[in-house]
Structure formats: structure tokens, C-alpha cells
Design an enzyme around this catalytic site. Structure first.
Site, PDB file in Angstrom:
ATOM      1  N   LYS A   1     -69.624 -14.150 -29.974  1.00  0.00           N
ATOM      2  CA  LYS A   1     -68.867 -15.010 -31.037  1.00  0.00           C
ATOM      3  C   LYS A   1     -67.493 -15.064 -30.946  1.00  0.00           C
ATOM      4  O   LYS A   1     -66.891 -15.976 -31.092  1.00  0.00           O
ATOM      5  CB  LYS A   1     -69.607 -15.086 -32.407  1.00  0.00           C
ATOM      6  CG  LYS A   1     -71.118 -15.557 -32.679  1.00  0.00           C
ATOM      7  CD  LYS A   1     -70.983 -16.885 -33.272  1.00  0.00           C
ATOM      8  CE  LYS A   1     -72.291 -17.585 -33.744  1.00  0.00           C
ATOM      9  NZ  LYS A   1     -73.206 -17.494 -32.487  1.00  0.00           N
TER      10      LYS A   1
ATOM     11  N   VAL B   1     -66.207  -9.475 -23.296  1.00  0.00           N
ATOM     12  CA  VAL B   1     -65.753  -8.518 -23.043  1.00  0.00           C
ATOM     13  C   VAL B   1     -66.023  -8.028 -21.472  1.00  0.00           C
ATOM     14  O   VAL B   1     -67.168  -8.280 -20.871  1.00  0.00           O
ATOM     15  CB  VAL B   1     -66.319  -7.307 -23.519  1.00  0.00           C
ATOM     16  CG1 VAL B   1     -65.956  -5.779 -23.467  1.00  0.00           C
ATOM     17  CG2 VAL B   1     -66.097  -7.436 -25.262  1.00  0.00           C
TER      18      VAL B   1
ATOM     19  N   LYS C   1     -61.020  -6.684 -23.546  1.00  0.00           N
ATOM     20  CA  LYS C   1     -61.562  -7.585 -24.406  1.00  0.00           C
ATOM     21  C   LYS C   1     -60.795  -8.832 -24.679  1.00  0.00           C
ATOM     22  O   LYS C   1     -59.745  -8.823 -25.172  1.00  0.00           O
ATOM     23  CB  LYS C   1     -61.596  -7.014 -25.830  1.00  0.00           C
ATOM     24  CG  LYS C   1     -62.368  -7.793 -27.028  1.00  0.00           C
ATOM     25  CD  LYS C   1     -62.633  -6.765 -28.210  1.00  0.00           C
ATOM     26  CE  LYS C   1     -63.302  -7.678 -29.444  1.00  0.00           C
ATOM     27  NZ  LYS C   1     -63.484  -6.942 -30.593  1.00  0.00           N
TER      28      LYS C   1
ATOM     29  N   GLU D   1     -60.216   2.265 -23.656  1.00  0.00           N
ATOM     30  CA  GLU D   1     -61.200   2.958 -22.753  1.00  0.00           C
ATOM     31  C   GLU D   1     -62.480   2.391 -22.720  1.00  0.00           C
ATOM     32  O   GLU D   1     -63.162   1.915 -23.666  1.00  0.00           O
ATOM     33  CB  GLU D   1     -61.095   4.325 -23.681  1.00  0.00           C
ATOM     34  CG  GLU D   1     -62.409   5.360 -23.167  1.00  0.00           C
ATOM     35  CD  GLU D   1     -62.374   6.324 -24.173  1.00  0.00           C
ATOM     36  OE1 GLU D   1     -63.112   7.419 -23.943  1.00  0.00           O
ATOM     37  OE2 GLU D   1     -61.735   6.489 -25.202  1.00  0.00           O
TER      38      GLU D   1
ATOM     39  N   ASP E   1     -66.807  -4.607 -40.873  1.00  0.00           N
ATOM     40  CA  ASP E   1     -67.993  -5.346 -40.207  1.00  0.00           C
ATOM     41  C   ASP E   1     -68.579  -4.104 -39.707  1.00  0.00           C
ATOM     42  O   ASP E   1     -69.311  -4.281 -38.462  1.00  0.00           O
ATOM     43  CB  ASP E   1     -67.475  -6.421 -39.332  1.00  0.00           C
ATOM     44  CG  ASP E   1     -68.674  -6.862 -38.430  1.00  0.00           C
ATOM     45  OD1 ASP E   1     -69.629  -7.206 -39.164  1.00  0.00           O
ATOM     46  OD2 ASP E   1     -68.396  -7.581 -37.589  1.00  0.00           O
TER      47      ASP E   1
ATOM     48  N   ASN F   1     -71.657  -2.719 -34.192  1.00  0.00           N
ATOM     49  CA  ASN F   1     -70.469  -2.197 -33.610  1.00  0.00           C
ATOM     50  C   ASN F   1     -70.144  -0.718 -33.691  1.00  0.00           C
ATOM     51  O   ASN F   1     -69.201  -0.334 -34.012  1.00  0.00           O
ATOM     52  CB  ASN F   1     -69.420  -3.202 -34.835  1.00  0.00           C
ATOM     53  CG  ASN F   1     -69.325  -4.457 -34.553  1.00  0.00           C
ATOM     54  OD1 ASN F   1     -69.409  -4.980 -33.374  1.00  0.00           O
ATOM     55  ND2 ASN F   1     -69.380  -5.274 -35.560  1.00  0.00           N
TER      56      ASN F   1
ATOM     57  N   ASP G   1     -64.761  -2.571 -32.434  1.00  0.00           N
ATOM     58  CA  ASP G   1     -64.689  -4.052 -33.001  1.00  0.00           C
ATOM     59  C   ASP G   1     -63.978  -4.189 -34.384  1.00  0.00           C
ATOM     60  O   ASP G   1     -64.539  -4.337 -35.461  1.00  0.00           O
ATOM     61  CB  ASP G   1     -66.278  -4.733 -33.139  1.00  0.00           C
ATOM     62  CG  ASP G   1     -66.174  -6.160 -33.316  1.00  0.00           C
ATOM     63  OD1 ASP G   1     -64.867  -6.735 -33.207  1.00  0.00           O
ATOM     64  OD2 ASP G   1     -67.189  -6.769 -33.254  1.00  0.00           O
TER      65      ASP G   1
HETATM   66  N1  LIG Z   1     -64.617   0.033 -25.242  1.00  0.00           N
HETATM   67  C1  LIG Z   1     -66.007  -0.352 -25.067  1.00  0.00           C
HETATM   68  N2  LIG Z   1     -66.663   0.374 -24.184  1.00  0.00           N
HETATM   69  C2  LIG Z   1     -68.131  -0.158 -23.886  1.00  0.00           C
HETATM   70  N3  LIG Z   1     -68.471  -1.269 -24.263  1.00  0.00           N
HETATM   71  C3  LIG Z   1     -67.616  -1.933 -24.956  1.00  0.00           C
HETATM   72  C4  LIG Z   1     -66.319  -1.486 -25.605  1.00  0.00           C
HETATM   73  N4  LIG Z   1     -65.845  -2.648 -26.466  1.00  0.00           N
HETATM   74  C5  LIG Z   1     -66.928  -3.638 -26.737  1.00  0.00           C
HETATM   75  N5  LIG Z   1     -67.985  -3.139 -25.826  1.00  0.00           N
HETATM   76  C6  LIG Z   1     -69.328  -3.944 -25.763  1.00  0.00           C
HETATM   77  O1  LIG Z   1     -68.687  -5.329 -25.804  1.00  0.00           O
HETATM   78  C7  LIG Z   1     -69.438  -5.736 -26.995  1.00  0.00           C
HETATM   79  C8  LIG Z   1     -68.632  -6.897 -27.909  1.00  0.00           C
HETATM   80  O2  LIG Z   1     -67.394  -6.107 -28.424  1.00  0.00           O
HETATM   81  P1  LIG Z   1     -66.960  -6.199 -29.746  1.00  0.00           P
HETATM   82  O3  LIG Z   1     -65.745  -5.616 -29.899  1.00  0.00           O
HETATM   83  O4  LIG Z   1     -68.010  -5.756 -30.894  1.00  0.00           O
HETATM   84  O5  LIG Z   1     -66.747  -7.884 -29.946  1.00  0.00           O
HETATM   85  P2  LIG Z   1     -67.380  -8.955 -30.818  1.00  0.00           P
HETATM   86  O6  LIG Z   1     -66.276  -9.455 -31.735  1.00  0.00           O
HETATM   87  O7  LIG Z   1     -67.621 -10.285 -29.817  1.00  0.00           O
HETATM   88  O8  LIG Z   1     -68.540  -8.499 -31.322  1.00  0.00           O
HETATM   89  C9  LIG Z   1     -69.990  -4.657 -27.877  1.00  0.00           C
HETATM   90  O9  LIG Z   1     -71.342  -4.910 -28.599  1.00  0.00           O
HETATM   91  C10 LIG Z   1     -70.323  -3.612 -26.737  1.00  0.00           C
HETATM   92  O10 LIG Z   1     -71.562  -3.926 -26.355  1.00  0.00           O
HETATM   93 MG   LIG Z   2     -68.923  -6.711 -32.346  1.00  0.00          MG
END
Ligand SMILES: Nc1ncnc2c1ncn2[C@@H]1O[C@H](COP(=O)(O)OP(=O)(O)O)[C@@H](O)[C@H]1O
Ligand SMILES: [Mg+2]
Length: 285
Positions: free
Chosen positions: A27, A31, A44, A122, A168, A173, A185
Site C-alpha cells: 500500500k 520494493v 524502496k 542494504e 507500526d 515489518n 519500515d
Molecule cells: N531491506 C530489505 N531487505 C529485504 N526485503 C525488504 C527490505 N525492505 C523491505 N523489504 C521487503 O519489502 C516489503 C515492503 O517493505 P516495507 O518497508 O515494509 O514497506 P511498506 O510500507 O510497503 O509495508 C517488506 O515486507 C519486505 O518483504
Molecule cells: Mg511494511
């Protein structure tokens, strides 16, 4: 894969060499796994404000600092300049939180910077080098659950000592690598001092973790880390090394019925919101 439009400027500037694959589209953000020179990283891309959901809620923004009064006025009026400023603040909030938390010793992805609304960081991987799973997707033994819960509580304390509450924190997360949980996140992270919602957000974060790990280690379900941590924090004595017990004696003075009712209503609304989030995270899968 073909370079997504929002990533194109970073390719032109030589920050990213190649977009390998899309990991997730939720939402709030999309990524990607990208190649920067010989490194594989995570990019992201934030969605535009009108496509995002709850996280820009005013509760999360309380206490955030703006640079100057012109910026503040524009944001209040909702002019185009104001909206752009609001977006830039939102994008920078996550990278700023990541730098601060990495510095404080919290396990978060190492940040490389935020450019044109794209956060480079990373990529968290498992022991085989594959993208690490979310906590929601792993099965844990009782011992692992207890150990990971201790680690995450320690990280929440480090975070609070650095002045931030995630806001959150949930099984969606947290990623799990070979050393345990990694918190992700953070654009909505709130200022523990300046934001009046910090206490209940911390409580919700900690209780989400208690309930999740408690499925594998039921003895966690009766712990009261949230109340214990907040009480020590408020007394000004919380340190990253503070020894915690998970016990907390509720104050015994006469109950203030009205505020209890308000709290019950708030807890109900939070739970509805949490269920809504779980539903939409499941819809995204
Ligand atoms: N640094 C990272 N390394 C590996 N996977 C990541 C990383 N950051 C995000 N992800 C993947 O992307 C998804 C969405 O990222 P997130 O930061 O939680 O954004 P959102 O706000 O859309 O929930 C995460 O649930 C995870 O599966
Ligand atoms: Mg998230």
C-alpha cells in the site's frame, strides 16, 4: 527487468546499475532488488501521497520538526509547494530514522541514502543469500521465539533511548535473518518526546511482538514489557542496558472510570485498524 520510471533518475546518476526484480508492492511502497556496482541492494520507492493509506495519519506527524515557518505555512495551506515539502519530509523521515537507529545499535538495514523519493538500503538476506522472509512467514521453536523476543525488546529499548517509537511494528515489518529479527519500515516512526501518542504506540508495538512470539512460547503472553519499559523511560532511567523483568505492578489507586472507558474505546479502534492492516497485507500477498 525494465527500469521502472521512478528509478530511472538514479540509473542516470549512476547510483543504480540495474534493477534485478520487484520484491513487493504494498500500500505504501514498491520494493526492488537492484545492483549497485558489485553490490545487491534494496530500493524502496514510496507511493504518491494519494495512493498511500494510514501512515500519513496526523497522529504520526505530531512533533515532527519543519525547517522554517514558510515551509510550515505552506504545508498547512496544502499548496503544491506545501504538499511537495510534506512528501520530502516523509521520504527523509525513514532514511533519517535508519541512520539514527543503525548508530544506536538497532538491527535495521544499513541505509545508503534517499534520492528522489527512492530509499537505497542494504538487502536483508537469509543464510543462503536469498531475500530474508518476514517474521509472519517463519515458524519458530519455543527457544527461538524466546530468544528473538528478547532481541526485539532490546532493540525497542535502544530505539526508545534514541528518541524513537516505531509506531507500526508487527510481524509484517520484521525480517528474519540468521542472527534473528531485523526491524524495517520506519517512515512513520514517531518522536518519543514530542508526540503525545508515543506511549500507546509503543505499547501496541510491544504487544504485537508479545502476541506473535507468544504463539510459539505462551509464557510470553502474560508479560508486561510495554508498561515496564514506559515507566522506566518516564522516570528518566531507561538505558539500552537496563535489565527488564516483564513484570509490572499496576498502580492501585482508585480507578478513573472515564479514562478507562476512553482507553477501551481507543484500544478497540486500534485493534480494528490492526485487523484492517493484516487483511490488506494478506490481500497484497
Ligand atoms: N531491506 C530489505 N531487505 C529485504 N526485503 C525488504 C527490505 N525492505 C523491505 N523489504 C521487503 O519489502 C516489503 C515492503 O517493505 P516495507 O518497508 O515494509 O514497506 P511498506 O510500507 O510497503 O509495508 C517488506 O515486507 C519486505 O518483504
Ligand atoms: Mg511494511
Amino acid at each position: 527487468m525494465k527500469t521502472p520510471k521512478r528509478i530511472q533518475p538514479l540509473v542516470e546518476d549512476g547510483l543504480i546499475d540495474e534493477v534485478i526484480s520487484q520484491l513487493m508492492s504494498g500500500k505504501e511502497a514498491t520494493v526492488y532488488m537492484v545492483r549497485c556496482g558489485s553490490d545487491i541492494c534494496c530500493a524502496k520507492v514510496y507511493k504518491d501521497a494519494d495512493k498511500r493509506s494510514f501512515k500519513q495519519a496526523v497522529q504520526y506527524r505530531e512533533g515532527r520538526k519543519v525547517r522554517n515557518s514558510r515551509q510550515a505555512r505552506a504545508m498547512e495551506k496544502g499548496s503544491k509547494y506545501g504538499r511537495e515539502e510534506q512528501e520530502a519530509l516523509w521520504h527523509n523521515a525513514e532514511v533519517d530514522a535508519l541512520y539514527k537507529l543503525a548508530q544506536a545499535g538497532v538491527r535495521v538495514p544499513k541505509p545508503y541514502g534517499c534520492f528522489d523519493g527512492v530509499l537505497l538500503m542494504e538487502l536483508i538476506t537469509d543464510e543462503d543469500g536469498d531475500v530474508a522472509p518476514r517474521l509472519n512467514d517463519v515458524k519458530l521453536s519455543r527457544e527461538e521465539a524466546l530468544e528473538h523476543h528478547t532481541q526485539i525488546i532490546r532493540d525497542v529499548v535502544r530505539m526508545l533511548c534514541a528518541g524513537l517509537v516505531h509506531g507500526d511494528l508487527s510481524e509484517f515489518n520484521v525480517l528474519v535473518d540468521q542472527h534473528g529479527p531485523v526491524i524495517i519500515d520506519l517512515p512513520q516512526a514517531v518522536d518519543a518526546v514530542a508526540n503525545n501518542h508515543a506511549e500507546w504506540m509503543l505499547e501496541r508495538d510491544i504487544n504485537n511482538m508479545r502476541d506473535y512470539y507468544g504463539q510459539f512460547a505462551p509464557e510470553l503472553l502474560t508479560t508486561k514489557y510495554a508498561k515496564e519499559i514506559w515507566a522506566i523511560y518516564e522516570s528518566g532511567k531507561l538505558k539500552p542496558t537496563t535489565v527488564l523483568t516483564g513484570h509490572f505492578d499496576e498502580p492501585t489507586e482508585a480507578a478513573d472510570v472515564e479514562s478507562v472507558l476512553v482507553e477501551i474505546q481507543e484500544a478497540f479502534e486500534e485493534e480494528q485498524e490492526r485487523l484492517g492492516r493484516i487483511q490488506s497485507a494478506n490481500d497484497d500477498d
